[in-house]
Motif scaffolding. Structure first.
Motif, PDB file in Angstrom:
ATOM      1  N   ALA A  22      95.956 -54.438 -66.612  1.00  0.00           N
ATOM      2  CA  ALA A  22      94.979 -53.394 -66.310  1.00  0.00           C
ATOM      3  C   ALA A  22      94.317 -52.950 -67.612  1.00  0.00           C
ATOM      4  O   ALA A  22      94.945 -52.921 -68.660  1.00  0.00           O
ATOM      5  CB  ALA A  22      95.664 -52.225 -65.628  1.00  0.00           C
ATOM      6  N   ASP A  59      91.606 -50.105 -69.639  1.00  0.00           N
ATOM      7  CA  ASP A  59      90.948 -48.809 -69.675  1.00  0.00           C
ATOM      8  C   ASP A  59      89.501 -49.035 -70.066  1.00  0.00           C
ATOM      9  O   ASP A  59      89.228 -49.674 -71.084  1.00  0.00           O
ATOM     10  CB  ASP A  59      91.605 -47.879 -70.695  1.00  0.00           C
ATOM     11  N   ASP A  65      92.625 -51.127 -63.014  1.00  0.00           N
ATOM     12  CA  ASP A  65      91.939 -50.643 -64.213  1.00  0.00           C
ATOM     13  C   ASP A  65      91.760 -49.129 -64.112  1.00  0.00           C
ATOM     14  O   ASP A  65      91.918 -48.545 -63.038  1.00  0.00           O
ATOM     15  CB  ASP A  65      90.552 -51.289 -64.352  1.00  0.00           C
ATOM     16  N   SER A  66      91.407 -48.516 -65.231  1.00  0.00           N
ATOM     17  CA  SER A  66      91.131 -47.077 -65.252  1.00  0.00           C
ATOM     18  C   SER A  66      89.807 -46.808 -65.937  1.00  0.00           C
ATOM     19  O   SER A  66      89.425 -47.515 -66.863  1.00  0.00           O
ATOM     20  CB  SER A  66      92.236 -46.321 -66.012  1.00  0.00           C
ATOM     21  N   VAL A 116      88.051 -43.962 -68.201  1.00  0.00           N
ATOM     22  CA  VAL A 116      88.473 -42.855 -69.063  1.00  0.00           C
ATOM     23  C   VAL A 116      87.223 -42.197 -69.628  1.00  0.00           C
ATOM     24  O   VAL A 116      86.463 -42.831 -70.357  1.00  0.00           O
ATOM     25  CB  VAL A 116      89.388 -43.359 -70.209  1.00  0.00           C
ATOM     26  N   ALA A 163      91.004 -39.427 -66.828  1.00  0.00           N
ATOM     27  CA  ALA A 163      91.329 -40.827 -66.545  1.00  0.00           C
ATOM     28  C   ALA A 163      91.467 -40.982 -65.033  1.00  0.00           C
ATOM     29  O   ALA A 163      92.191 -40.227 -64.385  1.00  0.00           O
ATOM     30  CB  ALA A 163      92.616 -41.241 -67.237  1.00  0.00           C
ATOM     31  N   VAL A 164      90.747 -41.958 -64.484  1.00  0.00           N
ATOM     32  CA  VAL A 164      90.793 -42.231 -63.053  1.00  0.00           C
ATOM     33  C   VAL A 164      91.223 -43.679 -62.867  1.00  0.00           C
ATOM     34  O   VAL A 164      90.548 -44.600 -63.318  1.00  0.00           O
ATOM     35  CB  VAL A 164      89.407 -42.006 -62.387  1.00  0.00           C
ATOM     36  N   ARG A 165      92.364 -43.862 -62.214  1.00  0.00           N
ATOM     37  CA  ARG A 165      92.864 -45.208 -61.925  1.00  0.00           C
ATOM     38  C   ARG A 165      92.144 -45.743 -60.690  1.00  0.00           C
ATOM     39  O   ARG A 165      92.052 -45.066 -59.664  1.00  0.00           O
ATOM     40  CB  ARG A 165      94.364 -45.175 -61.702  1.00  0.00           C
ATOM     41  N   LEU A 166      91.635 -46.946 -60.796  1.00  0.00           N
ATOM     42  CA  LEU A 166      90.906 -47.596 -59.711  1.00  0.00           C
ATOM     43  C   LEU A 166      91.936 -48.352 -58.860  1.00  0.00           C
ATOM     44  O   LEU A 166      92.344 -49.451 -59.199  1.00  0.00           O
ATOM     45  CB  LEU A 166      89.842 -48.528 -60.289  1.00  0.00           C
ATOM     46  N   GLU A 167      92.340 -47.741 -57.759  1.00  0.00           N
ATOM     47  CA  GLU A 167      93.482 -48.236 -56.992  1.00  0.00           C
ATOM     48  C   GLU A 167      93.120 -49.102 -55.801  1.00  0.00           C
ATOM     49  O   GLU A 167      94.006 -49.646 -55.146  1.00  0.00           O
ATOM     50  CB  GLU A 167      94.332 -47.056 -56.528  1.00  0.00           C
TER      51      GLU A 167
END
Length: 176
Positions: free
Chosen positions: A26, A28, A57-58, A60, A96-100
């Motif tokens: 993953a 950033d 991925d995240s 940020v 930070a936003v995790r793309l889930e």
């Protein structure tokens, strides 16, 4: 017997290396300029169109948390710049936003009037298994104007790591 055991250990080691080489780590994606763009070519969407985002991925954000925020919104709220009912509201300047999941994510500025001036972002996330097949695209919204880019098909060659895995597995089975 020692040579046979050494060969098995080497085969298992190779198999492990090739197996882990097939997985992507993953990443950033740092967004340092969460601000009103100076021009259309300076838009974060131009950057996002050229980037590849995978599940895990995240994003940020680095911004002045006393002057702005990041809102994750629906597609409709993205195109109408509606800040009244965000999916998520991020503050503090270090977000930070995790793309889930795969699919589009829509982000706009929480500061009054900034979205209308272009401070917004669409990120299209693709799954690991599809990242060799399609490019990110922005699907159109019925009745709402916005960017639309057709997906571009790429070579069917796929990932070499899958081929290495099959070769390593075959070599291991042959040795055993």
């Amino acid at each position: 017997m020692a040579v046979y055991l050494t060969t098995q250990i080497n085969s298992l080691l190779l198999l492990t290396i090739f197996l882990f080489a097939g997985f992507s780590e993953a990443r950033d994606h740092v967004i340092k300029a969460w601000q009103i763009p100076s021009s259309e070519s300076d838009s974060l969407n131009r950057w996002a169109e050229k980037s590849r985002f995978l599940v895990g991925d995240s994003l940020v954000w680095k911004y002045d948390g006393s002057k702005d925020s990041v809102l994750e919104v629906t597609k409709r709220d993205y195109f109408t710049c509606n800040t009244s009912a965000p999916i998520e509201h991020y503050t503090g300047g270090d977000t930070a936003v995790r793309l889930e999941r795969s699919g589009p994510y829509y982000f706009i500025s929480g500061e009054e009037g900034h979205c209308q001036k272009g401070q917004k972002l669409i990120v299209v996330v693709i799954s690991e298994r599809h990242h060799h097949v399609i490019s990110p695209a922005h699907p159109p919204v019925a009745g709402i104007e916005g960017p639309a880019v057709a997906p571009a098909l790429t070579s069917g060659a796929g990932s070499l790591s899958g081929g290495f895995f099959v070769l390593a597995l075959g070599a291991l089975l042959f040795v055993l």
